[in-house]
Every structure is written in C-alpha cells, then in structure tokens.
Design an enzyme around this catalytic site. Structure first.
Site, mmCIF file in Angstrom:
data_model
loop_
_atom_site.group_PDB
_atom_site.id
_atom_site.type_symbol
_atom_site.label_atom_id
_atom_site.label_comp_id
_atom_site.label_asym_id
_atom_site.label_seq_id
_atom_site.Cartn_x
_atom_site.Cartn_y
_atom_site.Cartn_z
ATOM 1 C CG ASN A 28 59.911 33.728 45.895
ATOM 2 O OD1 ASN A 28 60.945 33.651 45.094
ATOM 3 N ND2 ASN A 28 59.503 33.003 46.910
ATOM 4 C CB CYS A 71 62.562 28.769 45.507
ATOM 5 S SG CYS A 71 60.917 29.475 44.764
ATOM 6 C CG HIS A 74 64.508 31.149 47.617
ATOM 7 N ND1 HIS A 74 64.479 31.939 46.557
ATOM 8 C CD2 HIS A 74 63.368 30.972 47.909
ATOM 9 C CE1 HIS A 74 63.346 32.095 46.182
ATOM 10 N NE2 HIS A 74 62.581 31.520 47.206
HETATM 11 N N1 COA Z 1 47.197 41.361 52.918
HETATM 12 C C1 COA Z 1 46.550 41.446 54.062
HETATM 13 N N2 COA Z 1 46.121 40.185 54.852
HETATM 14 C C2 COA Z 1 46.440 39.208 54.375
HETATM 15 C C3 COA Z 1 47.319 38.826 53.129
HETATM 16 C C4 COA Z 1 47.630 40.081 52.655
HETATM 17 N N3 COA Z 1 48.568 40.180 51.526
HETATM 18 N N4 COA Z 1 47.389 37.816 53.108
HETATM 19 C C5 COA Z 1 46.738 37.077 54.217
HETATM 20 N N5 COA Z 1 46.125 38.015 54.949
HETATM 21 C C6 COA Z 1 45.515 37.689 56.093
HETATM 22 C C7 COA Z 1 44.899 36.460 56.176
HETATM 23 O O1 COA Z 1 43.722 36.370 55.519
HETATM 24 C C8 COA Z 1 44.699 36.178 57.756
HETATM 25 O O2 COA Z 1 43.689 36.786 58.172
HETATM 26 P P1 COA Z 1 42.589 36.130 59.293
HETATM 27 O O3 COA Z 1 43.585 36.114 60.619
HETATM 28 O O4 COA Z 1 41.595 37.209 59.398
HETATM 29 O O5 COA Z 1 42.281 34.908 58.663
HETATM 30 C C9 COA Z 1 45.976 36.914 58.249
HETATM 31 O O6 COA Z 1 46.399 37.781 57.321
HETATM 32 C C10 COA Z 1 46.931 35.931 58.759
HETATM 33 O O7 COA Z 1 47.454 35.116 57.594
HETATM 34 P P2 COA Z 1 48.001 33.994 57.554
HETATM 35 O O8 COA Z 1 48.248 33.100 56.155
HETATM 36 O O9 COA Z 1 48.208 33.313 58.879
HETATM 37 O O10 COA Z 1 49.759 34.735 57.412
HETATM 38 P P3 COA Z 1 51.190 34.576 57.593
HETATM 39 O O11 COA Z 1 51.657 35.227 58.887
HETATM 40 O O12 COA Z 1 51.554 33.154 57.641
HETATM 41 O O13 COA Z 1 51.789 35.345 56.513
HETATM 42 C C11 COA Z 1 52.972 34.733 54.519
HETATM 43 C C12 COA Z 1 51.643 34.926 55.364
HETATM 44 C C13 COA Z 1 52.495 34.000 53.090
HETATM 45 C C14 COA Z 1 53.581 36.062 54.338
HETATM 46 C C15 COA Z 1 53.822 33.689 55.391
HETATM 47 O O14 COA Z 1 53.305 32.450 55.604
HETATM 48 C C16 COA Z 1 55.132 33.334 54.710
HETATM 49 O O15 COA Z 1 55.867 34.041 54.217
HETATM 50 N N6 COA Z 1 55.138 31.983 54.324
HETATM 51 C C17 COA Z 1 56.105 31.357 53.509
HETATM 52 C C18 COA Z 1 55.734 31.735 52.021
HETATM 53 C C19 COA Z 1 57.184 31.661 51.214
HETATM 54 O O16 COA Z 1 57.826 32.216 51.359
HETATM 55 N N7 COA Z 1 56.997 30.781 50.114
HETATM 56 C C20 COA Z 1 57.903 30.669 48.963
HETATM 57 C C21 COA Z 1 58.923 29.833 49.441
HETATM 58 S S1 COA Z 1 59.948 29.353 48.094
#
Ligand code: COA
Length: 330
Positions: A285, A113, A255
């Site tokens: 993304n 990215c 990004h």
């Molecule tokens: N839909 C519904 N629930 C979801 C889910 C989805 N698509 N993905 C995860 N969950 C659930 C998880 O299972 C978890 O449930 P639990 O509490 O019962 O275990 C809960 O939601 C929280 O999960 P978590 O992984 O802690 O969520 P988060 O707040 O960290 O959000 C992202 C997840 C991926 C949106 C976030 O971490 C993020 O944006 N990270 C950066 C990723 C990124 O930008 N990557 C590319 C960079 S180039």
C-alpha cells in the site's frame, strides 16, 4: 466549460525492495500469512540520507513530462497529494523548484490514500472553469518513515512510491474526466491515523503545548469493513449519475490496499476479476501513490488502451473515499 484529459503519466519507486521473508525477520509474521491476508509479496522503501518524498515525486513528474516532451515551464499548477511531506508547510514547492516549473503555483493536498483521486478532481475543476491549461498532479508517499516497525499489523502493509499525471485542457466534447463522487466521515478519523501527541511545559510564565506526530495506528478490521461497504456504493452512485452501467466499465482501479478488498469490491459490483488493475503484490500500500503507480504500469503493459472507461476509487484515512470515472486518452 472546457474539458480535461490525462495526457501523460509516470511513476517512481525506490530501489530497495523488502520481501515478506525479510519482514518476518523484523516482526513475528510469515510470507504465507501476509500473502493470504493481503496479497502483498514485497514493497519498496526509501533509504539514504536526506532522501524524501520530494525525490520520488520529482522522478515520477519528470517521467510524465518526458513522455510527452513537455517543458515544465508550460505547467500552470502542481498539486502534490501526500501525507508524508518533508516539511509540514508542504513539499510541493520543492518539487516545483526541482523540476523547474517556475510559472506554476504549487500546493500540497492531504487526503491520505484518497489523495490522488482528490488531486484529479481538484485539477479538473481548475481546468474546466478555464483557470489553468496544464496541471501536474502527483501522488507520493513515504509511509515507511511513519511505520512502527514493531507493529506487525501495520508494518507489513505499506511501501513507498510516487506517481504523476499531467491533466490538460481540451475541447468540452473531448472531456475525459467524466464525473466524480467524494465522501468523508470525520467521526471515524481515529480508525486510521498518524496522531499528534503533545506535552505541556512552562517557559517563564508561558504555558506551552508542543509535541510530535506518532506512528501509523490502524484498526484493520474496521478499515476493511469500511472499504468493502462504502467503495461499491460510491462507484454505483458515480456511474448512475453518468448514466453508465457496470458493463460500460473496462477497468476497475482501486487504491491498492489489500487484494481481498479489491476482490470484495469487484464482487459486490459484479465486475469480473480480469477487469481489476492490481500491482500491490510488488509494492504494498503506497498510499497516495498507489493509483498512479498502477495506472502507469497498466499503460506501459498495454493493459489499458485508448477510449477505455476506467473507474478509479480511493479510500483511507479521514475516513475519506471517492470515485472518479475517466476515459483513457493516452
Ligand atoms: N502476521 C501474523 N499474524 C498476524 C499479523 C501478521 N502480520 N497481524 C496480525 N496477526 C494476527 C493477529 O494477532 C491475530 O491473532 P490472534 O487471533 O491470535 O489474536 C490474527 O492474526 C488475526 O488478526 P486480525 O487483525 O483479526 O487480522 P485480519 O484478518 O483483520 O487481517 C489486516 C489484518 C490488517 C490484513 C486486515 O484487517 C486488513 O487488511 N485491513 C484493512 C487494512 C488496510 O487496507 N488499511 C489501509 C487502508 S488505506
């Protein structure tokens, strides 16, 4: 030393649009969850037999060339930033052939990215040291081909797309790629990766190790923390080195990973929200494509205008992140 300027930009996305409701028919998720956590409403996906990153890169490149009526034969170099080539040896040469840029040397640049930021910086070096005059840089990715469609933590995030820019030599005093700041922390490479997994087997007396690339795997929380802590620091360093202040910045173009990341970075830097360029709700993304895709839209919508100072930052797998500060000249 010569100067370098972006003189045109173009972008392309596939026709197929998949909204959050459709994703929720594939994995257990909801429009509400995805919009709240990411800001993404829909994304584009490349389909069709033998369609690849080359097709999207070609369309974006032709749009950038057509806007300034440039003959592809004027290009000296093509840099294709992609992590999803259709040939492990690289896809840039196929783009070179398809657009008819027979004079240009072409190579791929793999920096996930951050690829488009690295491509701007790479092209600028070739121009500023006098080697080349006209360079086409492209950020293009089709990460839909590398997504585990049963993993709701990743499949909701990514989309396919391409964006291209033409960077041209100019007088030193007109230089518009003002400065850059780049970083890599390879110890954290496995926070976001498409790993290569191999098996061993014997062929007569030969012991062979061969395998395949896997799906995208990501530690979302760690990547989030990395982005909101490291990107503001990179921007601050870059602006300080250029003796520019936050008030000098007209636009923040990050990004397009996640709306919350964009807002958190802007908040940490005390940059007003109206200065954030964002179109991720429509495309998700798109990896190396996200920055030029957003830049092209901002230009087409007359959001950015000539002489604006734009802070551009990429971040992602590697982990690699960095900033380039540009003055808009189109
Ligand atoms: N839909 C519904 N629930 C979801 C889910 C989805 N698509 N993905 C995860 N969950 C659930 C998880 O299972 C978890 O449930 P639990 O509490 O019962 O275990 C809960 O939601 C929280 O999960 P978590 O992984 O802690 O969520 P988060 O707040 O960290 O959000 C992202 C997840 C991926 C949106 C976030 O971490 C993020 O944006 N990270 C950066 C990723 C990124 O930008 N990557 C590319 C960079 S180039």
């Amino acid at each position: 030393m010569q100067g370098a300027q972006i003189i045109s930009i173009g972008s392309a996305v596939p026709d197929l649009c998949i909204n959050n409701k459709e994703i929720s028919q594939i994995v257990e998720t909801s429009d509400e969850w995805i919009v709240n956590r990411t800001g993404i409403k829909e994304r584009r996906m490349l389909t069709g037999t033998n369609k690849s990153v080359v097709d999207l890169a070609y369309s974006a490149a032709m749009k950038a060339l057509d806007k300034i009526h440039m003959d592809p034969l004027e290009l000296d170099l093509i840099v294709l930033a992609t992590s999803s080539p259709n040939d492990l040896f690289g896809s840039a040469s196929q783009v070179q052939a398809k657009i008819g840029a027979a004079r240009a040397v072409a190579f791929d640049l793999t920096a996930a990215c951050s690829g488009f930021v690295l491509a701007i910086v790479t092209a600028t070096q070739f121009i500023q040291n006098g080697s080349y005059k006209n360079i086409l840089i492209i950020g293009a990715d089709v990460l839909s081909k590398w997504i585990d469609w049963s993993d709701r933590k990743t499949c909701i995030l990514f989309g396919d797309g391409a964006g291209a820019a033409i960077i041209q030599a100019c007088y030193e005093e007109d230089n518009a790629i003002l400065g850059f700041q780049l970083n890599t922390d390879g110890k954290k490479y496995n926070e976001l990766s498409i790993t290569y997994k191999e098996n061993s087997y014997s062929l007569n007396t030969l012991k062979l190790f061969q395998g395949q690339f896997q799906y995208i795997s990501m530690n979302g929380k760690e990547v989030y923390k990395f982005a909101v802590s490291k990107v503001p620091a990179s921007i601050t360093k870059c602006l300080n080195a250029l003796h520019l202040s936050i008030e000098d910045v007209n636009w923040l173009l990050l990004h397009q990973a996640n709306k919350r990341i964009l807002q958190a970075v802007a908040n940490r830097l005390s940059i007003d929200n109206y200065k954030i360029i964002s179109n991720l709700s429509k495309y998700g993304n798109t990896s190396a494509a996200s920055i030029p895709l957003a830049l092209d839209e901002a230009w087409q919508n007359n959001q950015i205008t000539k002489e604006d100072i734009i802070v551009v930052s990429g971040f992602g797998a590697g982990l690699t992140w960095g900033t380039v500060v540009i003055k808009w000249k189109c």
